[in-house]
Structures are given as structure tokens and as C-alpha cells.
Design a protein around this motif. Structure first.
Motif, PDB file in Angstrom:
ATOM      1  N   SER A 227       5.305  15.128   0.009  1.00 37.91           N
ATOM      2  CA  SER A 227       4.719  13.970   0.490  1.00 37.91           C
ATOM      3  C   SER A 227       5.263  12.791   0.219  1.00 37.91           C
ATOM      4  N   ALA A 228       5.811  12.690  -0.878  1.00 34.89           N
ATOM      5  CA  ALA A 228       6.399  11.431  -1.555  1.00 34.89           C
ATOM      6  C   ALA A 228       7.612  11.230  -0.683  1.00 34.89           C
ATOM      7  N   PHE A 229       8.304  11.987  -0.665  1.00 33.23           N
ATOM      8  CA  PHE A 229       9.606  11.809  -0.020  1.00 33.23           C
ATOM      9  C   PHE A 229       9.471  11.612   1.499  1.00 33.23           C
ATOM     10  N   ALA A 230       8.543  12.246   2.165  1.00 38.38           N
ATOM     11  CA  ALA A 230       8.238  11.752   3.624  1.00 38.38           C
ATOM     12  C   ALA A 230       7.960  10.389   3.888  1.00 38.38           C
TER      13      ALA A 230
ATOM     14  N   HIS B 124       7.806  -1.806 -11.408  1.00 37.47           N
ATOM     15  CA  HIS B 124       7.164  -0.812 -12.039  1.00 37.47           C
ATOM     16  C   HIS B 124       5.504  -0.863 -11.966  1.00 37.47           C
ATOM     17  N   ILE B 125       5.420   0.408 -11.554  1.00 33.81           N
ATOM     18  CA  ILE B 125       3.946   0.811 -11.054  1.00 33.81           C
ATOM     19  C   ILE B 125       3.274   1.740 -12.027  1.00 33.81           C
ATOM     20  N   PRO B 126       2.628   1.106 -12.970  1.00 32.99           N
ATOM     21  CA  PRO B 126       1.939   2.074 -13.958  1.00 32.99           C
ATOM     22  C   PRO B 126       1.274   3.249 -13.322  1.00 32.99           C
ATOM     23  N   ARG B 127       1.421   4.409 -13.988  1.00 32.04           N
ATOM     24  CA  ARG B 127       0.515   5.591 -13.695  1.00 32.04           C
ATOM     25  C   ARG B 127      -0.948   5.430 -13.424  1.00 32.04           C
ATOM     26  N   GLY B 128      -1.417   6.025 -12.285  1.00 35.34           N
ATOM     27  CA  GLY B 128      -2.893   5.894 -12.022  1.00 35.34           C
ATOM     28  C   GLY B 128      -3.197   4.561 -11.389  1.00 35.34           C
ATOM     29  N   GLU B 129      -2.181   3.543 -11.111  1.00 36.37           N
ATOM     30  CA  GLU B 129      -2.398   2.129 -10.618  1.00 36.37           C
ATOM     31  C   GLU B 129      -3.247   2.246  -9.287  1.00 36.37           C
ATOM     32  N   LEU B 130      -3.019   3.129  -8.469  1.00 35.04           N
ATOM     33  CA  LEU B 130      -3.912   3.229  -7.177  1.00 35.04           C
ATOM     34  C   LEU B 130      -5.403   3.510  -7.464  1.00 35.04           C
ATOM     35  N   ILE B 131      -5.539   4.431  -8.300  1.00 33.12           N
ATOM     36  CA  ILE B 131      -6.671   4.934  -9.013  1.00 33.12           C
ATOM     37  C   ILE B 131      -7.563   3.537  -9.446  1.00 33.12           C
ATOM     38  N   ASP B 132      -6.883   3.007 -10.329  1.00 29.18           N
ATOM     39  CA  ASP B 132      -7.425   1.821 -11.070  1.00 29.18           C
ATOM     40  C   ASP B 132      -8.151   0.594  -9.960  1.00 29.18           C
TER      41      ASP B 132
ATOM     42  N   ILE C  35       0.893  -1.274  -0.022  1.00 30.26           N
ATOM     43  CA  ILE C  35      -0.074   0.037  -0.029  1.00 30.26           C
ATOM     44  C   ILE C  35       0.864   1.201   0.003  1.00 30.26           C
ATOM     45  N   ASN C  36       1.928   1.421   0.776  1.00 30.86           N
ATOM     46  CA  ASN C  36       2.700   2.319   0.732  1.00 30.86           C
ATOM     47  C   ASN C  36       3.394   2.547  -0.619  1.00 30.86           C
ATOM     48  N   CYS C  37       4.047   1.703  -1.398  1.00 32.85           N
ATOM     49  CA  CYS C  37       4.467   1.739  -2.487  1.00 32.85           C
ATOM     50  C   CYS C  37       3.334   2.259  -3.451  1.00 32.85           C
ATOM     51  N   LEU C  38       2.052   1.931  -3.358  1.00 26.97           N
ATOM     52  CA  LEU C  38       0.953   2.447  -4.392  1.00 26.97           C
ATOM     53  C   LEU C  38       0.913   3.995  -4.036  1.00 26.97           C
TER      54      LEU C  38
ATOM     55  N   PHE D  79       8.592   7.878   1.593  1.00 27.27           N
ATOM     56  CA  PHE D  79       9.824   7.130   1.178  1.00 27.27           C
ATOM     57  C   PHE D  79      10.497   6.994   2.558  1.00 27.27           C
ATOM     58  N   SER D  80      10.775   7.943   3.191  1.00 22.35           N
ATOM     59  CA  SER D  80      11.745   8.038   4.384  1.00 22.35           C
ATOM     60  C   SER D  80      11.156   7.182   5.355  1.00 22.35           C
ATOM     61  N   GLU D  81       9.837   7.370   5.982  1.00 24.63           N
ATOM     62  CA  GLU D  81       9.331   7.083   7.005  1.00 24.63           C
ATOM     63  C   GLU D  81       8.959   5.482   6.551  1.00 24.63           C
ATOM     64  N   GLY D  82       8.713   5.050   5.632  1.00 27.83           N
ATOM     65  CA  GLY D  82       8.115   3.939   5.181  1.00 27.83           C
ATOM     66  C   GLY D  82       9.464   2.956   4.926  1.00 27.83           C
ATOM     67  N   SER D  83      10.559   3.687   5.010  1.00 30.35           N
ATOM     68  CA  SER D  83      11.821   2.792   4.659  1.00 30.35           C
ATOM     69  C   SER D  83      11.611   1.959   3.085  1.00 30.35           C
TER      70      SER D  83
END
Length: 636
Positions: free
Chosen positions: A29-32, A48-56, A13-16, A34-38
């Protein structure tokens, strides 16, 4: 056999969410996250996560909720008009649900006045080439219309769209929608210097372009009396050019972004506009007499097979070497190829984001397309099929260039350049060094050096003639800075590159660059020294092109001016003004065919017109002694 249990981890979920933040421009927000979620330790982060994958995935969740709520098929569910939401429990009702609107942020009187006094006008916000709003906002790029049981969407639309179109912006969108001049992601010190320089030159002041004279020209020793006299109407800025030497084509209903002459059918010109229309013009040949001029009385062939109500700004046109096929890049993510007669040849929906660049190989057998979806596609033109999809960049792919029949280079918003082989999914070379997205790639005429320009205000010249001979190049992703020339001097995004086609014996190769800092710079590509700063434009320079014989350099910008310079002296020889209303000059194509007496420029204009400039009928451009001067003098 029982199906394996579902397993959803917080790491997935964090990667999405990280990918969603990056797509939407929420970089902090992405940087935060990335850091806090290791995320650097996550096995999913390299996927590779396609653009809009979470929305899909969320839209599929809404579909499941719809099935779960309407499975009975009774009168209440059949006539249900209530929308589905991720955050509210669905209750069937025959009354339409009210539209929920976001409240606009409170705006202070000071902020309002600041916007009015410091930001450029709408005309200034129009863009130049591969060049740029940093990200497309999530609210406009991802639009989910969930299908209902009766075949309509939850929003009432009769068609289902998995993705909406990007932000509507004024100006060309060749490399995502381009930015206003003062929207640069530089460090604070460099950004401050940039804006101070701009202010000193008077370039960013919101006053009519035709009345400005920048102090930069005086500092560079340019006599203000030699600058074009102000005018408010369209036409040449001199006393010797007959206005009939410029033929105006009025067949587009929106801004014209791109243009390209057919390489074999010399009377054929293709132009593309913001409304997703391609026009094919069968131009008349100019009369041989210097006192007679070509006129246009016909109608173009209009190619218009685009999805309605979807943003389809045309970003690229490219003819194959035989002149039989035209590839078209568009913001609606669909690759299209047409015949020279305007008939559809091939259409494909493989890309999942706007297509920014299309390039036929030299023999016309293969085609490359670069997209916002971070991929480059390789197509077999004859078989009309996808051969391979390359996924190297960590952000959108903005430009591609063929080096030979099997080798090409790609440039991305991640600041990297990859050299690829058509039969290898991994890059054979990686060039890194740019600190921001790369807007354009251009090989020199001998294909030994590759120039790249970037939003980091620099242009880099890379040596590429030893790639196949170096044994180390078999290592995928190998980074190098060997023999890299960095051209520094611009104070804003560099958006366009041009190599001088020919040079005198014994002189170094010359490259020109245009920038949002309102200047064009001419460089010695071998030493990196600046030969000349051309500071005649008063707004961002969108395009430049050398004449095929190397004698002239043409530039166009947001101020509405087309300038032509001598490459012998780098002096401005001729000027044309596009007019005050929507003045932008977006792209220039130059055609020279000596056997047919053709020497003309096609100019794509913001005012919805195309200008055909017959250079053979312009007296000041008939200098028979005109030649090319090398790097004889440098500018600090």
C-alpha cells in the motif's frame, strides 16, 4: 494581528499516510501511494516523520471533539460514558457504548490444516538476536486512550497512553520481535530454494529436536555416531562431565533474553528477562579443586522500575569499562542506567520506540542508544543529558558500535550503515549493499574492519581504517563498495557475528556467523571463503561467542543445545542440553580471568533460568595444546 489561516494539503496527508503504512507493515500500500501520489516530488517526503505521527494527530482531533462536546459541564456531559470515534457523531449518554470487535477472517479447512502441518511450533517461533517480524502491526503498536473531562480515558483506563506496546511474541525481541524461520522477504526463486534446502536438511520439520539427525551433517562428513545422544532432561551430553559443573540460577519468572559479566567486578553477572526485570547475581568463585564445584544459595538483586502493563522485554545490557554502570535497552522505549549495586542512575524518555541497542564508549563518558524510532541518541553519562539525536536511517535503527572515542557506526532496517562523528549531525561515510535489514554490527579486534549481517542471508565485511584519511569522506552520505567482502552461503537470516579474538601469525582474520538456517559458518574475513559449516543445530542458531583466548567457539539455538567447538580443528568438543520444555538458548557470555582461575559461561535460557558453565571443570575443554587454525581449507 490576525493568526495565519490553517492550511492542510493533500500532499501533507499523503506523506502522513505513507509513513503510517510503512510503520504498520503495509508495504504494498505504501508503494502504491508513493507511486500514484508522486511523493518523490513532494517537499514533505524528505522530512522526518516520527513513528505514529498520524495517530498522534488523530488523537488530538478526538481531544478537540471531546472539548467541543463536553464544554458545558452539565450532568449529562459529566456522566457521559459514550466513547468518541473518528467516524461517528458523538451523542452523550450515561450508558456505556458497546465494544465493536473486528470479525476474524474466514478460515478454510485447507488453510487451517496447512498452518498445522507447515508452521513451526511456538517454541520454534521464539527468536534470536538483532533478529524478526517485519513490522509491528498498527492495531497493537498504536493504542489511543483519549482523556475524558473527569481524568479517565475513553476506554475507562485511569492512565493515558499515547502509544501502546508492540505485539506480544514468544522469544527475545532484541531487534523488534523476530520472525519465524519461514518468514523471509526474499525473491520468489531464492525463497523457494531456501525452503527446499531447509526441507532437505530436516531442519524445519516439527518434531522434537532431540530425536532429529539432519542429513546435512552426513553430507559434510560428520559421523552420526559422534552426534550427542538424545536426552529429555537438562544436562551435559557426555559421560565425563560432572553435572555439578553447571550451576543453575532460578530467579527469573519469564524467559531470559540477555546476560553480561561485569568487566571489573568479576563475580557480578547481569541478566535480563521478558518481564522487564534485571537480576544482578553475586556469583561464588569456583573452588580450586577439580572435584569441588560452586553452588548458589543466595538471592539476586532485582532491578524492577518498569511501567506495569507495558511490554518491557529487555533487548540489551551493556556495562561501562569501569564496571560501575549498567545501561539497559527495553521495548518500553525508556533508556535506563543503573549502578552496579542496582540503584537507578539515569532514566530518559527521549526515544519514541523500542530501544534495541545500548553501547558505552571505551572510556565510559558517552553512551549510544539505537531505537525503532529511526534515531540514534548520544548521551553524556556524567551530566545525565542528551548531547545529540542522529536521524539518518529511513527505517528503525537496529544496532550501534563504537570505533573509537569520537567515531561510531549505526545499522538500520533500511539496509544502510552510517559512520558518524559525535560532533557532526551528518554521516561521514555510508555503506550500502545489503538488500534487507541489518541485524548486527561487529568491529574486528584491531578496529580496521566492520562486519554486518542481514536478513538478506549475507554478511559483509567493510574496510574502515582509511575513513579519516580519505579526503572524499568529508562528503556526507558518500556511498562506497571499496574493498567490501561479501560472505554468501547461508540460506536464511543471519543474526549474529563473532570475530576470532586471536590468530596465529601469518593467518587471515576469522569471523563466524549464525543463522536461522540452523547452521554456523566460519569464514576467512580477508578472502570471503567459507572455512567450515557447523551443522549440528536442528533449529535456528540464536547466538555465538568465541572464548576470550580464541581457543573455543560456543553456539546456542532454539533446539536447546549449547555446543562448544575447537578453533584448532572446528570439531565439536562438548554439548549441553537445556531441556525439552522451552529449550531455547538465547545468549551466551564468556568470562576468562586467569589470575582468579575463572573460565565460565553464562547462558540465557528460554526456560526462565540462567546456566553458569564452569569450563575449568569440564575435562574435554582442558586441552593445553589447543590452538587456532587459520583459513587452511575452504568449503564450497
Amino acid at each position: 494581528m490576525a493568526a495565519p489561516p490553517f492550511r492542510i494539503t493533500a500532499d501533507e496527508i499523503n506523506c502522513l499516510i505513507y509513513s503510517y503504512f510503512k510503520d504498520s507493515g503495509f508495504n504494498h500500500s505504501a508503494f502504491a501511494l508513493f507511486s500514484e501520489g508522486s511523493l518523490k516530488n513532494s517537499p514533505w517526503f524528505s522530512k522526518h516523520i516520527p513513528r505514529g505521527e498520524l495517530i498522534d494527530l488523530l488523537s488530538k482531533a478526538l481531544l478537540y471533539i471531546e472539548v467541543e462536546s463536553h464544554w458545558r459541564g452539565d450532568s449529562m456531559t459529566t456522566n457521559c460514558k459514550n466513547r468518541f470515534s473518528l467516524l461517528e457523531r458523538h451523542v452523550c449518554t450515561d450508558k456505556p457504548s458497546p465494544t465493536v470487535l473486528l470479525k476474524p477472517p474466514a478460515t478454510s479447512r485447507f488453510a487451517s490444516s496447512l498452518r498445522t502441518t507447515t508452521h513451526p511450533s511456538n517454541e520454534d517461533a521464539s527468536i534470536s538476536r538483532n533478529s524478526q517480524i517485519r513490522r509491528i502491526s498498527s492495531d497493537s503498536f498504536y493504542s489511543i486512550n483519549t482523556p475524558q473531562a473527569n481524568g479517565t480515558s475513553a476506554s475507562g483506563d485511569t492512565t493515558t497512553k499515547r502509544k501502546g506496546s508492540p505485539n506480544q511474541v514468544d522469544g527475545p525481541v532484541e531487534k523488534r520481535a523476530k520472525r519465524e524461520f519461514d518468514d523471509m522477504d526474499l525473491d520468489s526463486s531464492r525463497q523457494t530454494n531456501t525452503r527446499q534446502t531447509a526441507s532437505a536438511q530436516g531442519s524445519y520439520v516439527n518434531v522434537p529436536a532431540v530425536t532429529q539427525i539432519s542429513s546435512a551433517s552426513q553430507e559434510n562428513g560428520v559421523d552420526s555416531l559422534k552426534r550427542p545422544r538424545s536426552r529429555i532432561s537438562q544436562g551435559p551430553i557426555d559421560e565425563t562431565t560432572n553435572p555439578q559443573a553447571i550451576m543453575i540460577l532460578s530467579g527469573h519468572r519469564k524467559e531470559v533474553f540477555v546476560c553480561s559479566f561485569n568487566p571489573t567486578k568479576h563475580t557480578l553477572l547481569a541478566t535480563g528477562s521478558k518481564d522487564a526485570v534485571v537480576n544482578l547475581w553475586n556469583l561464588p568463585s569456583p573452588p580450586a579443586s577439580r572435584d569441588q564445584f560452586a553452588t548458589w544459595n543466595g538471592s539476586p538483586i532485582t532491578v524492577d522500575n518498569y511501567v506495569k502493563d507495558v511490554q518491557g522485554d529487555l533487548t540489551a545490557l551493556n556495562w561501562n569499562s569501569q564496571g560501575t554502570l549498567l545501561a539497559v535497552g527495553s521495548y518500553d522505549s525508556i533508556l535506563r542506567i543503573f549502578t552496579s549495586e542496582g540503584n537507578p542512575y539515569f532514566t530518559n524518555h527521549q526515544h519514541r520506540g523500542p530501544i534495541f541497542s545500548v553501547r558505552f564508549s571505551q572510556d565510559g563518558r558517552l553512551l549510544l542508544s539505537a531505537s525503532l524510532d529511526e534515531t540514534t541518541c548520544l548521551w553524556d553519562v556524567k551530566e545525565k543529558r542528551l548531547l545529540r539525536q542522529f536521524r539518518c536511517h529511513q527505517d528503525c535503527c537496529l544496532d550501534v558500535e563504537w570505533m573509537d572515542a569520537t567515531t561510531f557506526a549505526t545499522a538500520g532496517a533500511d539496509g544502510n550503515i552510517y559512520v558518524m562523528k559525535t560532533d557532526n549531525p551528518e554521516p561521514i561515510k555510508k555503506f550500502s549493499g545489503h538488500e534487507d535489514e541489518i541485524n548486527q554490527l561487529k568491529y574486528n579486534p584491531s578496529r580496521t574492519r566492520l562486519a554486518s549481517c542481514s536478513d538478506d542471508t549475507t554478511t559483509r565485511v567493510w574496510r574502515v581504517d582509511k575513513i579519516d584519511n580519505d579526503s572524499e569522506e568529508t562528503i556526507p552520505g558518500l556511498a562506497t563498495s571499496e574493498e567490501t567482502i561479501v560472505l554468501t552461503g547461508h540460506t536464511h537470516s543471519v543474526n549474529s557475528i563473532g570475530w576470532l579474538p586471536v590468530t596465529d601469525t601469518g593467518t587471515n582474520e576469522i569471523v563466524a556467523t549464525s543463522s536461522f538456517d540452523c547452521t554456523v559458518r566460519v569464514w576467512d574475513a580477508m578472502t570471503g571463503k567459507c572455512i567450515k559449516v557447523l551443522a549440528d543445530h536442528k533449529r535456528p542458531v540464536y547466538t555465538l561467542i568465541f572464548s576470550p583466548d580464541g581457543k573455543w567457539l560456543a553456539t546456542g539455538g532454539g533446539d536447546g543445545y549449547l555446543f562448544i567447538y575447537s578453533t584448532k580443528t572446528w570439531e565439536k568438543k562438548w554439548t549441553w542440553f537445556a531441556g525439552l520444555e522451552k529449550p531455547g538458548v538465547f545468549e551466551i557470555a564468556w568470562q576468562m580471568v586467569a589470575a582468579l582461575g575463572l573460565n565460565r559461561l553464562a547462558v540465557s535460557l528460554e526456560c526462565r533460568q540462567v546456566a553458569i558453565v564452569d569450563a575449568s571443570k569440564i575435562p574435554v575443554l582442558q586441552d593445553t595444546d589447543q590452538g587456532v587454525v587459520g583459513a587452511i581449507q575452504s568449503v564450497p
